[in-house]
Motif scaffolding. Structure first.
Motif, PDB file in Angstrom:
ATOM      1  N   GLU A 219       0.790  -1.189  -0.133  1.00  0.00           N
ATOM      2  CA  GLU A 219      -0.077   0.004   0.098  1.00  0.00           C
ATOM      3  C   GLU A 219       0.848   1.091  -0.100  1.00  0.00           C
ATOM      4  O   GLU A 219       2.047   1.225   0.643  1.00  0.00           O
ATOM      5  CB  GLU A 219      -0.986  -0.128   1.123  1.00  0.00           C
ATOM      6  CG  GLU A 219      -1.945  -1.037   1.122  1.00  0.00           C
ATOM      7  CD  GLU A 219      -2.770  -0.944   2.276  1.00  0.00           C
ATOM      8  OE1 GLU A 219      -2.688  -0.167   3.347  1.00  0.00           O
ATOM      9  OE2 GLU A 219      -3.826  -2.009   2.508  1.00  0.00           O
ATOM     10  N   ARG A 220       0.177   2.347  -0.962  1.00  0.00           N
ATOM     11  CA  ARG A 220       0.950   3.581  -0.689  1.00  0.00           C
ATOM     12  C   ARG A 220      -0.060   4.536  -0.929  1.00  0.00           C
ATOM     13  O   ARG A 220      -0.842   4.512  -1.892  1.00  0.00           O
ATOM     14  CB  ARG A 220       2.161   3.696  -1.755  1.00  0.00           C
ATOM     15  CG  ARG A 220       2.761   4.792  -1.909  1.00  0.00           C
ATOM     16  CD  ARG A 220       3.997   4.831  -2.838  1.00  0.00           C
ATOM     17  NE  ARG A 220       4.418   6.028  -2.689  1.00  0.00           N
ATOM     18  CZ  ARG A 220       5.777   6.590  -3.494  1.00  0.00           C
ATOM     19  NH1 ARG A 220       6.214   5.603  -4.423  1.00  0.00           N
ATOM     20  NH2 ARG A 220       6.320   7.564  -3.482  1.00  0.00           N
ATOM     21  N   GLU A 221       0.147   5.934  -0.376  1.00  0.00           N
ATOM     22  CA  GLU A 221      -0.835   6.892  -0.693  1.00  0.00           C
ATOM     23  C   GLU A 221      -0.708   7.507  -2.080  1.00  0.00           C
ATOM     24  O   GLU A 221       0.298   7.291  -2.565  1.00  0.00           O
ATOM     25  CB  GLU A 221      -0.796   8.170   0.477  1.00  0.00           C
ATOM     26  CG  GLU A 221      -0.931   7.775   1.712  1.00  0.00           C
ATOM     27  CD  GLU A 221      -2.194   7.439   1.990  1.00  0.00           C
ATOM     28  OE1 GLU A 221      -3.112   8.390   1.310  1.00  0.00           O
ATOM     29  OE2 GLU A 221      -2.737   6.513   2.535  1.00  0.00           O
ATOM     30  N   PRO A 222      -1.830   7.830  -2.642  1.00  0.00           N
ATOM     31  CA  PRO A 222      -1.886   8.512  -3.972  1.00  0.00           C
ATOM     32  C   PRO A 222      -0.730   9.489  -4.086  1.00  0.00           C
ATOM     33  O   PRO A 222      -0.423  10.218  -3.202  1.00  0.00           O
ATOM     34  CB  PRO A 222      -3.152   8.973  -4.173  1.00  0.00           C
ATOM     35  CG  PRO A 222      -3.988   8.097  -3.188  1.00  0.00           C
ATOM     36  CD  PRO A 222      -3.230   7.873  -2.196  1.00  0.00           C
ATOM     37  N   LEU A 223      -0.260   9.680  -5.355  1.00  0.00           N
ATOM     38  CA  LEU A 223       0.639  10.893  -5.571  1.00  0.00           C
ATOM     39  C   LEU A 223       0.000  11.756  -6.849  1.00  0.00           C
ATOM     40  O   LEU A 223      -0.247  11.262  -7.890  1.00  0.00           O
ATOM     41  CB  LEU A 223       2.063  10.287  -6.306  1.00  0.00           C
ATOM     42  CG  LEU A 223       2.961   9.486  -5.386  1.00  0.00           C
ATOM     43  CD1 LEU A 223       4.118   9.065  -6.173  1.00  0.00           C
ATOM     44  CD2 LEU A 223       3.421  10.461  -4.200  1.00  0.00           C
ATOM     45  N   THR A 224      -0.233  13.037  -6.499  1.00  0.00           N
ATOM     46  CA  THR A 224      -0.862  13.961  -7.537  1.00  0.00           C
ATOM     47  C   THR A 224       0.306  14.746  -7.962  1.00  0.00           C
ATOM     48  O   THR A 224       0.953  15.452  -7.221  1.00  0.00           O
ATOM     49  CB  THR A 224      -1.765  15.065  -6.707  1.00  0.00           C
ATOM     50  OG1 THR A 224      -2.790  13.917  -6.054  1.00  0.00           O
ATOM     51  CG2 THR A 224      -2.254  15.811  -7.811  1.00  0.00           C
ATOM     52  N   MET A 225       0.473  14.427  -9.454  1.00  0.00           N
ATOM     53  CA  MET A 225       1.375  15.345 -10.021  1.00  0.00           C
ATOM     54  C   MET A 225       0.951  16.386 -10.927  1.00  0.00           C
ATOM     55  O   MET A 225      -0.268  16.692 -10.804  1.00  0.00           O
ATOM     56  CB  MET A 225       2.324  14.383 -11.022  1.00  0.00           C
ATOM     57  CG  MET A 225       2.596  12.877 -10.504  1.00  0.00           C
ATOM     58  SD  MET A 225       3.792  13.127  -9.247  1.00  0.00           S
ATOM     59  CE  MET A 225       5.383  13.380 -10.089  1.00  0.00           C
TER      60      MET A 225
END
Length: 319
Positions: A219-225
């Motif tokens: 699991e990993r938190e989303p990344l907004t680019m």
């Protein structure tokens, strides 16, 4: 190779039938086979279960444990089938492959409401079918052996291939594998550790400009680019990732963004509608191969275009 006792083969067939029925039932109930099959016993484990239950008392259990999966080998080589990699079923037991392939394809078709776009896949390959070379690393993201030549047409001759390049990034959402996203293996590093701040190969403004669903076991938190790209990390399999991508894309297409292993999973699962191969005039000899251990496919050529740098081949994947 030693002859396996006939009664063991009878037990194996019974185990195949039981497992095929279990897989079919759970698929019809809406479960994702990629998610539950790792918990199933192998065919030969089912044989051992039957032996322990006294189904055939005249055979020595320890001997049959060593012979069941590898008849000519010793007991130390008796291991469960790697059901976590679904494609292995086709190699070992085609009867189970047919059950899983059939329900996976039906599940994929059920999850695609009318009016939505199709699922596409673009991948550059060598003449011998490799999409990446061996020894992928931070220094060699696509592996060694001159694999960068697979993409010469894209970077050095972009104007001549503008239509094909534009189609690659025209989807409304994407699905990609963990290795395509970066060099990190295993659990995601903590912030401050090496690669702890990894955000993909493409800098702050990746070329996707849409949601990208990355397959991973961790699991990993989303990344907004910048530019509209948002990486979301999916731990419950390619069907779930594709369903989320379809929901995000709306009426637009969904693209399988690679690499070869993820494309092979998608082909196995019956997810891909249109396959676009970009075949470069070279061979690699080793690495990650497209179609590796994928069951037989029926493809219809929709269009082709050949330049000195690459052959663009677009196929419809027939159901």
């Amino acid at each position: 190779m030693d002859q396996v006792p006939r009664s063991i083969e009878v037990l194996r067939q019974q185990a195949r039938d039981e497992l095929a029925a279990i897989i079919e039932h759970r698929c019809r109930a809406g479960e994702d086979p990629w998610h539950f099959i790792p918990d199933l016993p192998s065919v030969d484990e089912q044989v051992v279960i039957s032996l322990r239950a006294g189904a055939i008392e005249e055979f020595d259990l320890a001997e049959e444990q060593s012979r069941a999966h590898h008849p000519a080998a010793g007991r130390d080589t008796y291991t469960r089938f790697e059901f976590g990699v679904l494609r292995r079923i086709a190699l070992e037991h085609p009867e189970l492959s047919e059950a899983v392939w059939g329900c996976s394809t039906r599940s994929s078709a059920r999850s695609k409401p009318g009016g939505m776009g199709i699922v596409t896949a673009d991948i550059a390959v060598s003449l011998d079918g490799f999409a990446a070379g061996p020894n992928q690393s931070l220094e060699h993201p696509l592996g060694e052996h001159g694999v960068e030549r697979l993409h010469t047409w894209m970077f050095e001759y972009a104007d001549e291939h503008a239509e094909e390049i534009a189609a690659i990034t025209a989807a409304g959402a994407y699905v990609m594998g963990r290795n395509m996203f970066g060099p990190v293996r295993g659990d995601w590093p903590a912030e401050g550790d090496r690669f702890g701040d990894w955000r993909g190969w493409w800098g702050d403004d990746p070329p996707y400009h849409a949601p990208v669903f990355v397959l991973t076991h961790y699991e990993r938190e989303p990344l907004t680019m910048a530019g509209g790209t948002r990486f979301e990390f999916v731990t419950d399999g390619i069907h779930a990732a594709t369903d989320r991508a379809r929901a995000a894309a709306g009426d637009a297409d969904v693209a399988i963004a690679g690499g070869a292993e993820t494309l092979n999973q998608a082909l196995w699962a019956g997810i891909v509608d249109e396959l676009r191969l970009h075949v470069a005039p070279l061979t690699l000899g080793a690495g990650e191969r497209v179609f590796d251990r994928v069951p037989s496919l029926r493809l219809e050529l929709l269009r082709s275009r050949v330049t000195p740098e690459v052959a663009h081949l677009t196929y419809r994947v027939l159901r």
